[in-house]
Design a protein around this motif. Structure first.
Motif, short mmCIF file in Angstrom:
data_model
loop_
_atom_site.label_atom_id
_atom_site.label_comp_id
_atom_site.label_asym_id
_atom_site.label_seq_id
_atom_site.Cartn_x
_atom_site.Cartn_y
_atom_site.Cartn_z
N UNK A 1 0.67 -1.12 0.16
CA UNK A 1 -0.01 -0.55 -0.23
C UNK A 1 0.77 1.58 -0.27
N UNK A 2 1.85 1.13 0.77
CA UNK A 2 2.11 3.34 0.98
C UNK A 2 3.25 3.26 0.07
N UNK A 3 4.38 2.37 -0.88
CA UNK A 3 5.03 2.89 -1.19
C UNK A 3 3.40 3.98 -2.91
N UNK A 4 2.77 3.15 -3.19
CA UNK A 4 1.43 3.25 -4.54
C UNK A 4 0.87 4.60 -3.68
N UNK A 5 0.35 4.86 -2.49
CA UNK A 5 0.03 6.02 -2.12
C UNK A 5 0.98 6.42 -2.02
N UNK A 6 2.13 6.54 -2.24
CA UNK A 6 3.39 7.80 -1.42
C UNK A 6 3.70 8.41 -2.84
N UNK A 7 3.70 7.80 -4.18
CA UNK A 7 3.61 8.00 -5.43
C UNK A 7 2.55 9.20 -6.14
N UNK A 8 1.68 8.72 -5.74
CA UNK A 8 0.56 8.98 -5.77
C UNK A 8 -0.15 10.06 -5.32
N UNK A 9 0.20 10.78 -4.51
CA UNK A 9 -0.08 12.27 -3.19
C UNK A 9 1.23 12.96 -3.82
N UNK A 10 2.49 12.28 -4.11
CA UNK A 10 3.47 12.89 -4.51
C UNK A 10 2.69 14.25 -6.08
N UNK A 11 2.72 12.73 -6.64
CA UNK A 11 2.18 13.77 -8.05
C UNK A 11 1.46 14.50 -7.96
N UNK B 1 -6.88 5.85 6.82
CA UNK B 1 -6.77 6.36 5.89
C UNK B 1 -5.95 8.05 5.59
N UNK B 2 -6.88 8.96 6.24
CA UNK B 2 -6.75 10.08 6.32
C UNK B 2 -5.57 10.17 7.30
N UNK B 3 -5.04 9.17 8.62
CA UNK B 3 -4.09 10.13 9.49
C UNK B 3 -2.78 9.21 8.73
N UNK B 4 -2.99 7.96 7.41
CA UNK B 4 -1.79 7.69 6.93
C UNK B 4 -1.32 9.27 6.01
N UNK B 5 -2.46 9.07 5.08
CA UNK B 5 -1.93 10.55 3.97
C UNK B 5 -0.93 11.54 4.71
N UNK B 6 -1.93 11.54 6.27
CA UNK B 6 -1.38 12.86 5.96
C UNK B 6 0.10 13.11 6.79
N UNK B 7 0.69 12.00 7.41
CA UNK B 7 1.91 10.96 7.64
C UNK B 7 2.57 11.26 5.85
N UNK B 8 2.00 10.50 5.03
CA UNK B 8 3.01 10.75 3.53
C UNK B 8 3.54 11.93 3.44
N UNK B 9 1.83 12.98 3.51
CA UNK B 9 1.99 14.41 2.78
C UNK B 9 3.13 15.22 4.01
#
Length: 200
Positions: free
Chosen positions: A105-115, A153-161
């Motif tokens: 999950x995390x690598x894909x989601x990090x790339x999505x947010x980065x893009x 998921x909301x907290x995961x997105x917060x950490x990634x961003x």
């Protein structure tokens, strides 16, 4: 001092023994002034003793307090490791499952947010960290805690961003928060919720 000598010295400063089903680790500490017993779990005890004290003295001390140790151990509730409705018998099994989910999950989601927000990072590493959810180095290498998979998921997105913003803003100053709040207006709220959560 060679690594072999250092290892030998470390072994000579500690001793492990099982007594009545409880694992006792006797460890010498040059800063200790007395023998101290610390209950680590229901079946694990750390006995710290001064460097000059003998292991036999510490063992006898532990035996004298064995009943008190057992009574205290009974009051400790064993940790339950549960994920997606499945309970895992040991922490190792639980972390193994977390690592598998994190890789998926995390690598894909990090790339999505980065893009989405136009950020670039160098490398990504997934680790088990006891105190941090994530980090970003000065070389823009991002570390993410596999225990993120226990969060919403909301907290995961917060950490990634949060870590992606650190690729531009290296501290938590006004510039960092200004940039983060543009992308995520409720970032401070998510940060407050995250602080109430503990890493496994």
């Amino acid at each position: 001092m060679s690594l072999l000598n250092l290892f030998s010295k470390k072994r000579s400063c500690q001793k492990i023994e099982e007594i009545d089903g409880i694992k006792f680790k006797f460890r010498k500490n040059p800063l200790s002034k007395c023998v101290r017993i610390s209950l680590k779990s229901q079946d694990s005890v750390l006995v710290t003793l001064p460097r000059r004290a003998s292991f036999e003295y510490a063992r006898n001390f532990a035996l004298k307090n064995l009943n008190n140790i057992k009574n205290a151990a009974k009051k400790i509730c064993p940790k339950v490791y549960c994920l997606d409705g499945i309970t895992y018998a040991t922490k190792d099994e639980f972390l193994k499952k977390l690592r598998t989910k994190a890789k998926d999950y995390l690598p894909k989601r990090l790339d999505e947010i980065a893009r989405s927000y136009g950020y670039k990072y160098n490398k990504l590493a997934l680790k088990y960290m006891k105190t941090r959810w994530g980090s970003c180095s000065f070389k823009n290498n991002i570390n993410l805690n596999i225990c993120l998979m226990t969060l919403e998921n909301e907290l995961i997105d917060y950490v990634l961003l949060h870590e992606l913003v650190h690729t531009v803003e290296k501290n938590h100053g006004e510039g960092f928060w200004a940039r983060l709040l543009i992308h995520m207006p409720d970032a401070r709220v998510r940060n407050k919720v995250l602080k109430s959560r503990k890493v496994i």
